[in-house]
Design a protein around this motif. Structure first.
Motif, mmCIF file in Angstrom:
data_model
loop_
_atom_site.group_PDB
_atom_site.id
_atom_site.type_symbol
_atom_site.label_atom_id
_atom_site.label_comp_id
_atom_site.label_asym_id
_atom_site.label_seq_id
_atom_site.Cartn_x
_atom_site.Cartn_y
_atom_site.Cartn_z
ATOM 1 N N LEU A 143 0.867 -1.169 0.000
ATOM 2 C CA LEU A 143 0.000 0.000 0.000
ATOM 3 C C LEU A 143 0.914 1.232 0.000
ATOM 4 O O LEU A 143 1.735 1.404 0.901
ATOM 5 C CB LEU A 143 -0.905 0.000 1.231
ATOM 6 N N VAL A 144 0.781 2.049 -1.017
ATOM 7 C CA VAL A 144 1.694 3.173 -1.235
ATOM 8 C C VAL A 144 0.893 4.450 -1.379
ATOM 9 O O VAL A 144 -0.122 4.462 -2.086
ATOM 10 C CB VAL A 144 2.521 2.952 -2.521
ATOM 11 N N GLY A 145 1.318 5.540 -0.725
ATOM 12 C CA GLY A 145 0.520 6.746 -0.917
ATOM 13 C C GLY A 145 0.969 7.964 -0.177
ATOM 14 O O GLY A 145 2.104 8.072 0.285
ATOM 15 N N ASP A 146 0.029 8.869 -0.054
ATOM 16 C CA ASP A 146 0.255 10.203 0.470
ATOM 17 C C ASP A 146 -0.650 10.406 1.677
ATOM 18 O O ASP A 146 -1.872 10.459 1.552
ATOM 19 C CB ASP A 146 -0.056 11.235 -0.623
ATOM 20 N N ASP A 147 -0.032 10.545 2.876
ATOM 21 C CA ASP A 147 -0.832 10.717 4.086
ATOM 22 C C ASP A 147 -1.612 12.024 4.078
ATOM 23 O O ASP A 147 -2.726 12.097 4.594
ATOM 24 C CB ASP A 147 0.074 10.672 5.322
ATOM 25 N N ALA A 148 -1.024 13.074 3.512
ATOM 26 C CA ALA A 148 -1.697 14.377 3.523
ATOM 27 C C ALA A 148 -3.035 14.315 2.806
ATOM 28 O O ALA A 148 -4.016 14.921 3.229
ATOM 29 C CB ALA A 148 -0.794 15.429 2.877
ATOM 30 N N ALA A 149 -3.080 13.541 1.715
ATOM 31 C CA ALA A 149 -4.329 13.408 0.954
ATOM 32 C C ALA A 149 -5.140 12.199 1.386
ATOM 33 O O ALA A 149 -6.262 12.011 0.917
ATOM 34 C CB ALA A 149 -4.012 13.313 -0.542
ATOM 35 N N ALA A 150 -4.590 11.374 2.281
ATOM 36 C CA ALA A 150 -5.249 10.129 2.694
ATOM 37 C C ALA A 150 -5.692 9.325 1.478
ATOM 38 O O ALA A 150 -6.809 8.816 1.416
ATOM 39 C CB ALA A 150 -6.426 10.425 3.615
ATOM 40 N N SER A 151 -4.793 9.213 0.502
ATOM 41 C CA SER A 151 -5.085 8.489 -0.734
ATOM 42 C C SER A 151 -3.928 7.529 -1.022
ATOM 43 O O SER A 151 -2.758 7.943 -1.013
ATOM 44 C CB SER A 151 -5.254 9.473 -1.887
ATOM 45 N N TYR A 152 -4.278 6.269 -1.282
ATOM 46 C CA TYR A 152 -3.250 5.240 -1.414
ATOM 47 C C TYR A 152 -3.518 4.359 -2.641
ATOM 48 O O TYR A 152 -4.676 4.190 -3.050
ATOM 49 C CB TYR A 152 -3.201 4.374 -0.155
ATOM 50 N N ASP A 153 -2.459 3.812 -3.193
ATOM 51 C CA ASP A 153 -2.543 2.886 -4.319
ATOM 52 C C ASP A 153 -2.070 1.509 -3.871
ATOM 53 O O ASP A 153 -1.256 1.384 -2.945
ATOM 54 C CB ASP A 153 -1.688 3.372 -5.491
ATOM 55 N N VAL A 154 -2.564 0.485 -4.550
ATOM 56 C CA VAL A 154 -2.275 -0.896 -4.166
ATOM 57 C C VAL A 154 -1.480 -1.584 -5.272
ATOM 58 O O VAL A 154 -1.902 -1.596 -6.438
ATOM 59 C CB VAL A 154 -3.573 -1.678 -3.885
ATOM 60 N N LEU A 155 -0.337 -2.169 -4.887
ATOM 61 C CA LEU A 155 0.530 -2.904 -5.803
ATOM 62 C C LEU A 155 0.594 -4.356 -5.362
ATOM 63 O O LEU A 155 0.811 -4.638 -4.177
ATOM 64 C CB LEU A 155 1.935 -2.306 -5.786
ATOM 65 N N ILE A 156 0.375 -5.295 -6.301
ATOM 66 C CA ILE A 156 0.533 -6.709 -5.974
ATOM 67 C C ILE A 156 1.563 -7.326 -6.910
ATOM 68 O O ILE A 156 1.784 -6.854 -8.022
ATOM 69 C CB ILE A 156 -0.804 -7.489 -6.059
ATOM 70 N N GLY A 157 2.213 -8.388 -6.440
ATOM 71 C CA GLY A 157 3.223 -9.048 -7.254
ATOM 72 C C GLY A 157 3.268 -10.533 -6.975
ATOM 73 O O GLY A 157 2.873 -10.998 -5.898
ATOM 74 N N SER A 158 3.748 -11.289 -7.953
ATOM 75 C CA SER A 158 3.853 -12.737 -7.853
ATOM 76 C C SER A 158 5.320 -13.144 -7.815
ATOM 77 O O SER A 158 6.104 -12.747 -8.682
ATOM 78 C CB SER A 158 3.168 -13.407 -9.048
ATOM 79 N N PHE A 159 5.714 -13.934 -6.815
ATOM 80 C CA PHE A 159 7.081 -14.447 -6.760
ATOM 81 C C PHE A 159 7.313 -15.511 -7.823
ATOM 82 O O PHE A 159 8.430 -15.696 -8.295
ATOM 83 C CB PHE A 159 7.377 -15.018 -5.373
ATOM 84 N N ALA A 160 6.254 -16.205 -8.212
ATOM 85 C CA ALA A 160 6.398 -17.285 -9.196
ATOM 86 C C ALA A 160 6.730 -16.739 -10.581
ATOM 87 O O ALA A 160 7.572 -17.292 -11.295
ATOM 88 C CB ALA A 160 5.122 -18.124 -9.248
ATOM 89 N N THR A 161 6.075 -15.640 -10.970
ATOM 90 C CA THR A 161 6.271 -15.099 -12.318
ATOM 91 C C THR A 161 7.210 -13.902 -12.354
ATOM 92 O O THR A 161 7.722 -13.536 -13.417
ATOM 93 C CB THR A 161 4.922 -14.665 -12.920
ATOM 94 N N GLY A 162 7.418 -13.256 -11.192
ATOM 95 C CA GLY A 162 8.235 -12.052 -11.163
ATOM 96 C C GLY A 162 7.499 -10.806 -11.624
ATOM 97 O O GLY A 162 8.082 -9.732 -11.692
ATOM 98 N N ARG A 163 6.210 -10.926 -11.933
ATOM 99 C CA ARG A 163 5.427 -9.788 -12.414
ATOM 100 C C ARG A 163 4.762 -9.058 -11.257
ATOM 101 O O ARG A 163 4.474 -9.652 -10.205
ATOM 102 C CB ARG A 163 4.361 -10.254 -13.401
#
Length: 221
Positions: A143-163
């Motif tokens: 979960l990555v984002g900006d506390d001032a705006a209280a807005s966050y983006d979500v990143l997911i990844g797979s160890f099997a594929t590296g994507r």
């Protein structure tokens, strides 16, 4: 005759010793140069990686590392140089640690990759997911984002594929990331006061389910 032969042999031995000495010196120089070259390569920048944010207040450093279960990876946390509690109202106000990125290092071949393109935003949450505690790690979510705006983006990844892929933008919170099975990740995302359960397939990192969760007052109606 004997004296001439002795002198020739002495001169021959001197030349042999000199040749071997020069060869040894060249060999040592070559070994030192090779080691120095390899050392510099290991310390070099990650190819294709954007430069780190030059703002001195968030100059990065490493802080802690986690071995990924069943995988040849070490996850190294990058924090801001001034990692301190700013007393804000977002996630980071709960902790004095100002995480900015995560470096995944392959301890077998030495390759590495930062999960985020720069250190400009906070890495609010980082989870390594498996089916059960101690099992092989299957995926990760950040979960990555900006506390001032209280807005966050979500990143997911797979160890099997590296994507990895961004699967949600502008959420206000994330709860309960989990592996539903070996091929599916589940988590709860909040849009303001509205929670919803989401599932993602790990083969293509695409959403397979999105279902709003009723709040207590709504469920009682």
């Amino acid at each position: 005759m004997g004296a001439n032969w002795y002198r020739r042999m002495r001169h021959f031995n001197i030349w042999v010793v000199a040749i071997f000495g020069i060869a040894a010196i060249i060999g040592v120089i070559a070994i030192v140069a090779t080691l120095a070259s390899g050392f510099q390569q290991r310390l070099g920048p990650v190819e294709g990686q954007r430069p780190v944010d030059e703002n001195a207040s968030i100059a990065p450093r490493f802080s802690g590392a986690e071995r990924i279960a069943g995988r040849p990876f070490l996850a190294m946390t990058v924090v801001a140089k001034n990692a301190a509690d700013t007393g804000g109202s977002g996630y980071s106000s709960k902790s004095a640690i100002d995480n900015r990125n995560m470096l995944l290092l392959n301890v077998v071949d030495g390759s590495s990759r930062y999960i985020l393109p720069d250190n400009g935003r906070r890495l609010v949450q980082w989870h390594v997911l498996s089916l059960a505690a101690g099992d092989e790690a299957l995926a990760y979510v950040a979960l990555v984002g900006d506390d001032a705006a209280a807005s966050y983006d979500v990143l997911i990844g797979s160890f099997a594929t590296g994507r990895q892929a961004w699967v949600a933008r502008g959420v206000t919170a994330m709860d309960e990331p989990m592996m539903v099975d070996a091929d599916t990740m589940g988590l709860i995302l909040w849009d303001g006061q509205r929670p919803a359960y989401h599932r993602y397939g790990m083969a293509d990192l695409k959403e397979t389910l999105s279902r709003p969760l009723p709040l207590l007052g709504e469920a009682a109606q």
